[in-house]
Motif scaffolding. Structure first.
Motif, PDB file in Angstrom:
ATOM      1  N   ASP A  18       0.854  -1.182   0.000  1.00  0.00           N
ATOM      2  CA  ASP A  18       0.000   0.000   0.000  1.00  0.00           C
ATOM      3  C   ASP A  18       0.894   1.237   0.000  1.00  0.00           C
ATOM      4  OD1 ASP A  18      -2.027   1.784   0.187  1.00  0.00           O
ATOM      5  OD2 ASP A  18      -2.731   1.149   2.153  1.00  0.00           O
ATOM      6  N   ASP A  19       0.943   1.937  -1.123  1.00  0.00           N
ATOM      7  CA  ASP A  19       1.817   3.097  -1.232  1.00  0.00           C
ATOM      8  C   ASP A  19       1.059   4.415  -1.107  1.00  0.00           C
ATOM      9  OD1 ASP A  19       0.485   2.830  -3.588  1.00  0.00           O
ATOM     10  OD2 ASP A  19       2.220   3.180  -4.874  1.00  0.00           O
ATOM     11  N   ARG A  20      -0.134   4.367  -0.508  1.00  0.00           N
ATOM     12  CA  ARG A  20      -0.900   5.593  -0.310  1.00  0.00           C
ATOM     13  C   ARG A  20      -0.277   6.413   0.812  1.00  0.00           C
ATOM     14  NH1 ARG A  20      -6.688   3.428   0.907  1.00  0.00           N
ATOM     15  NH2 ARG A  20      -5.407   2.119   2.231  1.00  0.00           N
ATOM     16  N   PRO A  21      -0.497   7.727   0.834  1.00  0.00           N
ATOM     17  CA  PRO A  21       0.023   8.556   1.932  1.00  0.00           C
ATOM     18  C   PRO A  21      -0.558   8.110   3.277  1.00  0.00           C
ATOM     19  CG  PRO A  21      -0.735   9.929   0.119  1.00  0.00           C
ATOM     20  CD  PRO A  21      -1.151   8.529  -0.191  1.00  0.00           C
ATOM     21  N   VAL A  44      -4.151   9.167   4.161  1.00  0.00           N
ATOM     22  CA  VAL A  44      -5.206   8.424   3.459  1.00  0.00           C
ATOM     23  C   VAL A  44      -5.413   7.062   4.113  1.00  0.00           C
ATOM     24  CG1 VAL A  44      -5.822   7.375   1.254  1.00  0.00           C
ATOM     25  CG2 VAL A  44      -4.777   9.631   1.302  1.00  0.00           C
ATOM     26  N   ARG A  45      -4.314   6.404   4.489  1.00  0.00           N
ATOM     27  CA  ARG A  45      -4.438   5.109   5.165  1.00  0.00           C
ATOM     28  C   ARG A  45      -5.121   5.269   6.520  1.00  0.00           C
ATOM     29  NH1 ARG A  45       1.232   4.172   3.916  1.00  0.00           N
ATOM     30  NH2 ARG A  45       1.547   4.060   6.151  1.00  0.00           N
ATOM     31  N   ASP A  95      -8.801   5.664   5.972  1.00  0.00           N
ATOM     32  CA  ASP A  95      -9.363   4.364   5.620  1.00  0.00           C
ATOM     33  C   ASP A  95      -9.598   3.542   6.888  1.00  0.00           C
ATOM     34  OD1 ASP A  95     -10.254   2.210   4.125  1.00  0.00           O
ATOM     35  OD2 ASP A  95      -8.222   1.481   3.694  1.00  0.00           O
ATOM     36  N   GLU A 103      -1.721  -4.322   7.950  1.00  0.00           N
ATOM     37  CA  GLU A 103      -1.018  -3.048   8.097  1.00  0.00           C
ATOM     38  C   GLU A 103       0.202  -3.218   9.004  1.00  0.00           C
ATOM     39  OE1 GLU A 103      -1.560   0.294   7.018  1.00  0.00           O
ATOM     40  OE2 GLU A 103      -2.768  -0.747   5.512  1.00  0.00           O
TER      41      GLU A 103
END
Length: 106
Positions: free
Chosen positions: A35-38, A41-42, A45, A103
């Motif tokens: 997961d390369d989202r900032p 954002v994580r 989520d 995670e």
């Protein structure tokens, strides 16, 4: 016009971009994609998942209680709402725990 010419003029045979069967960032077999989202954002989520897992067991029984008062069917819609809320809350909570463990593994 022959059938071969009609097939070549089909909109499905347009000269658009070519797609390969293997994606650039496809994970190795048996591995989860990274997961390369900032981080923000994580975090949002995760917050959305937690809120959903908390509200799901509460909202259906409350709606059932309200509908029982309106329709005079007490306590049947409350019981149905409670069963639905508990079952769906269990699945959401299990999904949340799997998400958190993924995670932490990264």
């Amino acid at each position: 016009m022959s059938n071969d010419q009609r097939r070549n003029e089909s909109p499905h045979n347009s000269s658009g971009p070519e797609f390969s069967s293997k994606q650039k960032d496809a994970p190795e077999p048996g591995r989860e994609p990274v997961d390369d989202r900032p981080a923000g954002v994580r975090a949002m989520d995760l917050a959305t998942r937690v809120l959903s897992a908390c509200l799901t067991p509460v909202v259906p029984p409350a709606a059932g209680f309200w509908m029982d008062g309106v329709l005079g069917t007490a306590p049947w819609l409350l019981i149905l709402g409670l069963l639905f809320g508990l079952v769906s809350g269990y699945y959401l909570f299990r999904s949340l725990l799997q998400f958190i463990s993924r995670e932490e593994a990264e």
